[in-house]
Write a protein that holds these residues in place. Structure first.
Motif, short mmCIF file in Angstrom:
data_model
loop_
_atom_site.label_atom_id
_atom_site.label_comp_id
_atom_site.label_asym_id
_atom_site.label_seq_id
_atom_site.Cartn_x
_atom_site.Cartn_y
_atom_site.Cartn_z
N GLY A 173 34.88 108.55 -9.91
CA GLY A 173 35.51 108.56 -8.60
C GLY A 173 35.09 109.79 -7.82
O GLY A 173 35.12 109.80 -6.59
N THR A 174 34.69 110.81 -8.55
CA THR A 174 34.31 112.06 -7.90
C THR A 174 32.85 112.40 -8.22
O THR A 174 32.32 111.98 -9.26
CB THR A 174 35.18 113.23 -8.39
OG1 THR A 174 34.94 113.41 -9.80
CG2 THR A 174 36.66 112.98 -8.15
N ARG A 189 26.74 109.63 -3.35
CA ARG A 189 26.88 108.94 -2.06
C ARG A 189 25.88 107.78 -1.95
O ARG A 189 26.19 106.73 -1.41
CB ARG A 189 26.66 109.98 -0.94
CG ARG A 189 27.00 109.54 0.45
CD ARG A 189 28.47 109.37 0.67
NE ARG A 189 28.85 107.96 0.70
CZ ARG A 189 30.09 107.50 0.53
NH1 ARG A 189 31.09 108.32 0.32
NH2 ARG A 189 30.34 106.23 0.55
N LEU A 192 27.19 104.86 -3.94
CA LEU A 192 28.32 104.22 -3.26
C LEU A 192 27.85 103.43 -2.04
O LEU A 192 28.30 102.30 -1.82
CB LEU A 192 29.35 105.29 -2.84
CG LEU A 192 30.08 105.98 -4.00
CD1 LEU A 192 30.84 107.20 -3.49
CD2 LEU A 192 31.04 105.01 -4.70
N THR A 196 28.11 99.40 -1.63
CA THR A 196 28.84 98.86 -0.48
C THR A 196 27.96 97.90 0.32
O THR A 196 28.37 96.79 0.67
CB THR A 196 29.33 100.01 0.42
OG1 THR A 196 30.09 100.90 -0.39
CG2 THR A 196 30.20 99.50 1.56
N LYS A 228 40.10 104.59 -5.61
CA LYS A 228 39.92 104.83 -4.18
C LYS A 228 38.51 104.41 -3.73
O LYS A 228 38.34 103.79 -2.68
CB LYS A 228 40.13 106.33 -3.91
CG LYS A 228 40.73 106.62 -2.59
CD LYS A 228 41.20 108.06 -2.48
CE LYS A 228 41.28 108.38 -1.01
NZ LYS A 228 41.14 109.78 -0.72
N ARG A 229 37.52 104.74 -4.56
CA ARG A 229 36.14 104.35 -4.21
C ARG A 229 36.04 102.82 -4.14
O ARG A 229 35.40 102.27 -3.24
CB ARG A 229 35.14 104.88 -5.25
CG ARG A 229 35.09 106.39 -5.43
CD ARG A 229 34.54 107.16 -4.27
NE ARG A 229 35.53 107.48 -3.27
CZ ARG A 229 36.42 108.48 -3.35
NH1 ARG A 229 36.45 109.26 -4.41
NH2 ARG A 229 37.26 108.70 -2.37
N GLU A 232 37.52 101.69 -0.96
CA GLU A 232 36.64 101.98 0.19
C GLU A 232 35.56 100.91 0.33
O GLU A 232 35.20 100.51 1.43
CB GLU A 232 35.99 103.36 0.02
CG GLU A 232 36.97 104.50 0.30
CD GLU A 232 36.50 105.84 -0.24
OE1 GLU A 232 37.27 106.81 -0.11
OE2 GLU A 232 35.38 105.93 -0.79
#
Ligand code: SF4
Length: 286
Positions: A173-174, A189, A192, A196, A228-229, A232
């Motif tokens: 997650g981090t 990033r 992710l 996405t 949370k990711r 998102e």
């Protein structure tokens, strides 16, 4: 990426094959035909739990497309005809599992780093169709690091048009935890964003391996950030059809890595379901 729980049992070497291998997958209820696009064992991640044996160099360094397709042709016929079960290593396969479930692109590294990725996906899809196996799934097991490359995107489109499924790995997650686990220069990033973007076009399966690192399971904060990711991704229009939560099942690269208990895996599945409303399923260690 080699860590898929799909591969309940590794049989990289089958007869004299160098690129194609059959795997009995109890989970999918059949045989998965694996295609190794990284015979050189090079990966752009260096996951602490990786189960590829990199202490020994492989004799095969490059993908040879023609040889790979010959192996795939033979293997698909072997499985479809049932002759596979005459081989000593598959003779104990229970009858209900004696079916061809999928062709899985994974292997000893990240499959999308193969420079002719689109070409190989197209050729495998074509072969599958010619053998009358159009309905058989093609599964890409990937760390999602290369989706932004044009030829990879083309390969994903071809995959999608041929019963394809993308199993993308997301297990942090981090940024700090991502770096701790995946040990790569590719930014979190990027992963992710790639996930996405792909999930906006095609519903993805997310594969998430969690483990004990130096005796410690992932913290509540890390798991919360992980959820949370996921949220998102869906809030940006991405579709996730399943989150697979699993743990180390075979000997990992680092000895400070160990499996979670079944209860710990279940607890993460519950958390994901509660926090994201996505379907999630547990897959345990051994
Ligand atoms: S992505 Fe990680 S687990 Fe998969 S082959 Fe590369 S280093 Fe191993």
């Amino acid at each position: 990426m080699s860590s898929s729980p799909l591969h309940a049992r590794h049989e990289r070497a089958f007869a004299a094959n160098r690129f194609v291998y059959p795997v009995l997958s109890r989970r999918s209820g059949g045989i998965s035909v694996g295609v190794n696009l990284n015979p050189d064992k090079v990966c752009n991640f260096d996951c602490i739990y990786c189960q590829v044996d990199r202490t020994r160099q492989s004799e095969t360094r490059f993908v040879e497309i023609d040889a790979l397709l010959v192996e795939l042709d033979h293997m698909l016929r072997l499985v479809a005809s049932g002759d596979l079960y005459a081989a000593p290593s598959f003779s104990a396969t229970p009858y209900p599992l004696r079916r061809l479930n999928d062709i899985a692109f994974s292997g000893d590294g990240e499959p999308t780093t193969y420079r002719n990725f689109d070409e190989i996906i197209a050729a495998c899809a074509d072969l599958k169709d010619r053998l009358g196996l159009a309905k058989v799934k093609m599964v890409l097991i990937t760390n999602a690091s290369m989706f932004h490359r044009e030829h990879v995107r083309r390969g994903l489109e071809i995959l999608d048009a041929h019963q394809g499924e993308i199993w993308a790995k997301l297990e942090a997650g981090t940024d700090a935890y991502y770096q701790l686990v995946e040990r790569t220069s590719i930014p979190f990033r990027r992963i992710l964003d790639n996930i996405t973007d792909a999930a906006r076009l095609w519903p993805l399966v997310i594969q998430s391996l969690f483990m004990r690192i130096h005796g410690e399971p992932p913290s509540a904060d890390e798991l919360s950030a992980f959820c949370k990711r996921l949220n998102e991704i869906t809030a940006s229009g991405g579709k996730i059809k399943l989150v697979q939560v699993y743990t180390v099942a075979r000997r990992p690269a680092e000895d400070f890595v160990a499996a979670l208990t079944n209860g710990e895996v279940d607890a993460i599945v519950d958390l994901v379901k509660r926090r994201t409303a996505l379907p999630a399923a547990p897959f345990y260690g051994v």
